[in-house]
Design a protein around this motif. Structure first.
Motif, PDB file in Angstrom:
ATOM      1  N   TYR B 184      16.967   9.570  25.095  1.00 15.13           N
ATOM      2  CA  TYR B 184      16.602   8.658  24.017  1.00 15.13           C
ATOM      3  C   TYR B 184      16.086   7.341  24.581  1.00 15.13           C
ATOM      4  O   TYR B 184      15.090   6.797  24.118  1.00 15.13           O
ATOM      5  CB  TYR B 184      17.805   8.416  23.093  1.00 15.13           C
ATOM      6  N   GLU B 188      12.397   6.020  23.972  1.00 15.62           N
ATOM      7  CA  GLU B 188      12.266   4.756  23.242  1.00 15.62           C
ATOM      8  C   GLU B 188      11.445   3.756  24.054  1.00 15.62           C
ATOM      9  O   GLU B 188      10.563   3.080  23.521  1.00 15.62           O
ATOM     10  CB  GLU B 188      13.656   4.187  22.942  1.00 15.62           C
ATOM     11  N   LYS B 192       7.901   2.120  22.991  1.00 17.78           N
ATOM     12  CA  LYS B 192       7.695   0.671  22.905  1.00 17.78           C
ATOM     13  C   LYS B 192       6.471   0.268  23.707  1.00 17.78           C
ATOM     14  O   LYS B 192       5.659  -0.532  23.272  1.00 17.78           O
ATOM     15  CB  LYS B 192       8.929  -0.066  23.442  1.00 17.78           C
ATOM     16  N   ALA B 196       3.189  -1.559  21.919  1.00 21.37           N
ATOM     17  CA  ALA B 196       2.957  -2.993  22.040  1.00 21.37           C
ATOM     18  C   ALA B 196       2.359  -3.443  23.360  1.00 21.37           C
ATOM     19  O   ALA B 196       1.481  -4.292  23.386  1.00 21.37           O
ATOM     20  CB  ALA B 196       4.283  -3.717  21.825  1.00 21.37           C
ATOM     21  N   ASP B 197       2.821  -2.889  24.445  1.00 15.76           N
ATOM     22  CA  ASP B 197       2.545  -3.528  25.721  1.00 15.76           C
ATOM     23  C   ASP B 197       1.103  -3.424  26.209  1.00 15.76           C
ATOM     24  O   ASP B 197       0.687  -4.215  27.043  1.00 15.76           O
ATOM     25  CB  ASP B 197       3.507  -2.982  26.780  1.00 15.76           C
ATOM     26  N   ALA B 200      -0.622  -6.375  25.015  1.00 12.54           N
ATOM     27  CA  ALA B 200      -0.106  -7.522  25.753  1.00 12.54           C
ATOM     28  C   ALA B 200      -0.740  -7.572  27.142  1.00 12.54           C
ATOM     29  O   ALA B 200      -1.093  -8.651  27.633  1.00 12.54           O
ATOM     30  CB  ALA B 200       1.409  -7.425  25.873  1.00 12.54           C
ATOM     31  N   PHE B 201      -0.888  -6.415  27.752  1.00 19.58           N
ATOM     32  CA  PHE B 201      -1.488  -6.349  29.087  1.00 19.58           C
ATOM     33  C   PHE B 201      -2.950  -6.815  29.033  1.00 19.58           C
ATOM     34  O   PHE B 201      -3.408  -7.575  29.890  1.00 19.58           O
ATOM     35  CB  PHE B 201      -1.409  -4.914  29.606  1.00 19.58           C
ATOM     36  N   TYR B 204      -2.982 -10.426  28.619  1.00 18.44           N
ATOM     37  CA  TYR B 204      -2.549 -11.029  29.878  1.00 18.44           C
ATOM     38  C   TYR B 204      -3.730 -11.142  30.842  1.00 18.44           C
ATOM     39  O   TYR B 204      -3.989 -12.201  31.419  1.00 18.44           O
ATOM     40  CB  TYR B 204      -1.438 -10.170  30.467  1.00 18.44           C
ATOM     41  N   LEU B 205      -4.472 -10.058  30.987  1.00 17.42           N
ATOM     42  CA  LEU B 205      -5.619 -10.077  31.903  1.00 17.42           C
ATOM     43  C   LEU B 205      -6.707 -11.012  31.391  1.00 17.42           C
ATOM     44  O   LEU B 205      -7.330 -11.733  32.162  1.00 17.42           O
ATOM     45  CB  LEU B 205      -6.175  -8.668  32.091  1.00 17.42           C
ATOM     46  N   TRP B 357      -2.600   4.105  32.002  1.00 19.59           N
ATOM     47  CA  TRP B 357      -1.797   3.186  32.823  1.00 19.59           C
ATOM     48  C   TRP B 357      -0.762   3.930  33.641  1.00 19.59           C
ATOM     49  O   TRP B 357      -0.465   3.546  34.780  1.00 19.59           O
ATOM     50  CB  TRP B 357      -1.143   2.103  31.933  1.00 19.59           C
ATOM     51  N   ILE B 360      -2.582   5.033  36.578  1.00 22.25           N
ATOM     52  CA  ILE B 360      -2.772   3.945  37.551  1.00 22.25           C
ATOM     53  C   ILE B 360      -1.495   3.716  38.357  1.00 22.25           C
ATOM     54  O   ILE B 360      -1.524   3.594  39.574  1.00 22.25           O
ATOM     55  CB  ILE B 360      -3.164   2.624  36.834  1.00 22.25           C
ATOM     56  N   ILE B 361      -0.367   3.699  37.652  1.00 21.33           N
ATOM     57  CA  ILE B 361       0.905   3.458  38.351  1.00 21.33           C
ATOM     58  C   ILE B 361       1.144   4.556  39.372  1.00 21.33           C
ATOM     59  O   ILE B 361       1.530   4.301  40.518  1.00 21.33           O
ATOM     60  CB  ILE B 361       2.079   3.383  37.338  1.00 21.33           C
ATOM     61  N   CYS B 364      -1.066   4.014  42.324  1.00 27.24           N
ATOM     62  CA  CYS B 364      -0.551   2.903  43.135  1.00 27.24           C
ATOM     63  C   CYS B 364       0.632   3.349  43.980  1.00 27.24           C
ATOM     64  O   CYS B 364       0.721   3.048  45.171  1.00 27.24           O
ATOM     65  CB  CYS B 364      -0.131   1.730  42.248  1.00 27.24           C
TER      66      CYS B 364
END
Lengths: 224, 381
Positions: B184, B188, B192, B196-197, B200-201, B204-205, B357, B360-361, B364
């Motif tokens: 869970y 979750e 999230k 949202a993020d 935000a990312f 941010y950039l 993303w 990408i992670i 990386c």
């Protein structure tokens, strides 16, 4: 040099991503899982899993029998299928516990809200609730005590425990527990909090009465 | 060995890696269910799918590397231990009671594999088929000695590293599938991030102002020279951040700069330096590519997404090809892919963005691990 550059770029991207994560806000705090707002004047079914009758002060919940717990013991009576412990209950519900809580308030129930995880040994309080179960072809509405075998032989007496916030936070999915519970919306006041965990009591579905695994049932909650 | 025989043996091996771990998982789950404490907190039925996932991974790894000793379920004694052991456990813990025997194992298996559309009777039939098929497949597997080991020999250190990686992955998958709280939490957190993020990312950039496109261009040029990231990753990101047109233009022009830089590095410093930058075998491959396709090599290579961007740029610098011919071919050749990725970046849905993303992670992390491993081996040598 090449590796150094690789590390630099990878690091740059990772930092950007971490920065993003740290800077962003969380989602709104509210109901978890699929909402199933209580409906009135409809037949209870999988599509309408939570039906309220304010006049009769009853709530009907659509669920299915989990045959496993007619053999193995459980402390979960009726749990939301999307909750963490949706598979661990005798009856798998399709109604969201938060909506169920709000429906209990709507029919006039008073939540006990007296238990916390640190109150082991205490008894749940709140409005008394009669819980019955029936299904297609059932000879009558069975009381919870008739469809569940309590190893101590005590009758099951439900109370509207409340626990709305904790239920959302933990999201175990519990609508009805077999011993006093700080998370379940309703729970059995005949047993103190922690009795099942302490192996003082066991609960199993009564396979001589209950229909086969997977059979749809209607669990009715009525304020006494 | 004929290809059909090899195919049949491969299928039997794969079936063996699915059936026996399923039965082993069920036996173990039946035993653990006896602990009410565990049963109330864990989806023990998920032990079977967890075992199956890792048995299949190990089986597939075994086709590539010599890890034969890890496929324990292929050992004759282990097969009997699993089949008889699981059967005995199921019989004993259910106290030889017919009702319990027809309910608990089937229910456990159904919950584990999420076969909620099946009735218990159907799962029971499936269970019997599983047991019989498991025994027959194992018997056949032993009989024809289908054991096929991978050709690649791995050192003891590499085996330890693979084992460690598998062990970590096993613990994670086990916790995710068996413990509802962990599952869970992960779900979750992912939801999230998805909701949202990403925005935000992006914000941010973009908060870097003019430095955001400059950073992107620098990244693109750097990736051209040192190749740590596929160029389309940056093109996609630019599409997301700056829109299809401006993002596409930024990607296209910075990739042109990167290509020109590679070309001139190769021309100025020659083959030995390029071989150090991209490896000798890669340069050899480029030679063959240019020999084969002649003056159309650059245009063709740019149109093919599987051909490395910087490798072709370096390769062109090592040939007698003129700069402007190379530059124009690069400009035309990379345009379709740039437009496509920029457009996809701009129109990507929330879930695609998340996948991007995550991608990408992973890249990386892969780069970090590869660099660390390289460094370790250099130090070791």
């Amino acid at each position: 040099m090449k590796k150094l550059m690789s590390l630099f770029i990878a690091g740059l991207l990772s930092v950007s991503l971490v920065g993003c994560g740290a800077g962003s806000g969380g989602g709104e705090q509210g109901i978890k899982g699929t909402p199933t707002v209580a409906e009135e004047g409809v037949e209870v079914s999988q599509e309408h899993p939570l039906v309220i009758d304010k006049e009769a002060k009853t709530i009907k919940v659509y669920a299915t029998v989990n045959g496993k717990y007619t053999v193995e013991p459980t402390r979960h009576g009726l749990n939301f299928s999307e909750g963490k412990y949706g598979d661990q209950a005798l009856f798998t519900s399709f109604a969201n516990p938060t909506n169920f809580h709000d429906a209990m308030v709507e029919i006039g129930g008073t939540p006990g809200n007296n238990l916390t995880p640190d109150t082991a040994g205490q008894q749940i309080e709140g409005s008394d609730v009669d819980v019955t179960v029936t299904w297609d072809g059932a000879p009558k509405e069975f009381t919870m005590s008739e469809v569940v075998n309590d190893s101590t032989g005590k009758p099951i007496q439900y109370k509207f425990g409340g626990n709305r916030e904790r239920s959302i936070e933990a999201f175990t999915g519990c609508l009805a527990c077999f011993d006093s519970c700080p998370v379940g919306i309703t729970s059995n006041s005949s047993h103190m909090q922690g009795e099942f965990a302490n192996k003082e009591v066991e609960f199993r579905g009564n396979k001589d009465v209950l229909p086969a695994d997977g059979t749809p049932v209607v669990v009715t909650f009525k304020l006494s | 060995m004929g290809s059909s025989t090899r195919w049949w043996k491969g299928l039997l091996g794969l079936l063996n890696a699915i059936l026996l771990p399923t039965i082993a998982g069920l036996g173990l789950a039946s035993l653990l269910i006896q602990s009410t404490w565990l049963d109330m907190r864990a989806d023990l039925g998920a032990l079977s799918p967890t075992f199956v996932i890792f048995a299949v991974i190990i089986y597939l790894l075994n086709q590539m590397y010599q890890l034969d000793r890890w496929t324990y379920w292929e050992n004759k004694k282990v097969v009997w231990l699993i089949l008889l052991g699981a059967l005995l456990i199921i019989l004993i813990v259910n106290r030889f009671d017919w009702d319990a025997l027809t309910i608990v194992p089937a229910s456990t298996l159904r919950d584990g594999f999420k076969l909620t559309f099946l009735t218990l009777n159907q799962v029971n039939i499936l269970l019997i088929v599983l047991l019989v098929l498991g025994a027959v497949v194992s018997w056949q597997y032993q009989k024809i000695k289908l054991h096929k080991m991978g050709r690649k020999i791995v050192t003891k250190k590499q085996r330890t590293q693979i084992a460690l990686l598998l062990a970590v992955a096993f613990v994670f998958v086990l916790l995710y599938l068996v413990q509802p709280g962990v599952r869970y939490f992960v779900n979750e957190a992912s939801a999230k991030l998805a909701s949202a993020d990403i925005e935000a990312f992006k914000n941010y950039l973009q908060s870097f102002g003019i430095w955001a496109p400059i950073l992107s261009a620098v990244l693109m040029i750097l990736q051209s020279v040192v190749a740590p990231l596929p160029a389309f990753v940056i093109t996609f990101a630019n599409g997301m951040l700056f829109g299809a047109f401006w993002g596409g233009l930024l990607s296209w022009s910075s990739a042109m700069l990167g290509a020109a830089l590679c070309y001139w590095i190769a021309r100025a410093l020659g083959r030995p330096v390029v071989e150090k930058l991209v490896s000798k075998s890669a340069v050899d491959w480029t030679d063959k590519f240019f020999d084969r396709y002649g003056k159309h090599s650059v245009l063709l290579a740019r149109l093919l997404p599987i051909v490395s961007f910087d490798l072709v740029s370096y390769g062109a610098g090592l040939t007698s090809m003129r700069f402007w011919g190379f530059f124009v071919a690069t400009g035309i050749g990379q345009a379709p892919a740039t437009i496509l990725y920029s457009y996809l970046g701009q129109t990507a849905s929330g879930s695609v963005k998340i996948l991007f993303w995550v991608f990408i992670i992973v890249i990386c992390l892969a780069i970090l691990i590869a660099a660390w491993k390289k460094r370790s081996s250099l130090l070791h040598n």
